[in-house]
Design an enzyme around this catalytic site. Sequence first.
Site, PDB file in Angstrom:
ATOM      1  N   HIS A 195       0.055  -4.759  -3.612  1.00 26.82           N
ATOM      2  CA  HIS A 195       0.264  -6.543  -3.557  1.00 26.82           C
ATOM      3  C   HIS A 195      -1.546  -6.877  -4.517  1.00 26.82           C
ATOM      4  CE1 HIS A 195       3.674  -7.167  -1.018  1.00 26.82           C
ATOM      5  NE2 HIS A 195       2.700  -6.440  -0.274  1.00 26.82           N
ATOM      6  N   GLU A 220      -2.862  -5.177   0.529  1.00 22.86           N
ATOM      7  CA  GLU A 220      -3.131  -6.491  -0.718  1.00 22.86           C
ATOM      8  C   GLU A 220      -4.529  -6.086  -1.423  1.00 22.86           C
ATOM      9  OE1 GLU A 220      -1.563  -9.390  -1.543  1.00 22.86           O
ATOM     10  OE2 GLU A 220      -0.169  -9.559   0.180  1.00 22.86           O
TER      11      GLU A 220
END
Length: 185
Positions: free
Chosen positions: A35, A117
């Site tokens: 992400h 992330e």
Amino acid sequence: MQLDHEGWLRGARWIPSPNCDERPVGCVAELLVIHAISLPPEEFGGPGVEALFTNTLDASSHPYYAKIHHLRVSAHFFIRRDGELLQFVSTRQRAWHAGVSYWEGRERCNDFSLGIELEGSDTQAFEAAQYAQLNRLVACLAGNHPLQAICGHSDIAPGRKTDPGPFFDWNQLSSCALHSGLRMR
């Protein structure tokens, strides 16, 4: 890098998130999902991501936060622009990072994935320090979980998500992934 028996990575800064739960019986981490996030959008280095993942985001501190402060989301790991590694959820638990998602005939990707992330956006290149940390992390996770593949959030939620975006260089990850036996998106 080494995971302890509870799924926490030694060397990462641990910031436990309440936004997680147990994986369904029989589900293990088979997929890595990459992400990108920045809070506020296009701004790096602040406490926004940590606050979002720990349900402490102050809705009044930025206009964008008023739109998202109610979300209950998390990821297993977050890699800052300088390569700093934070862990929010044990790899043995289900983090709430994928949302409505689909991968190779299976729905609910949170059930069988790990979420990483990167501090970034769809409009800027990622940093060398992030790729170096990501490669170390992927190698560690592949050695501790039955991972089969790596993909982007956009691959499991097409039309809904665009991250990690066009500036993520999959070639920076490919040799590590292939060495670990993982299929790339």
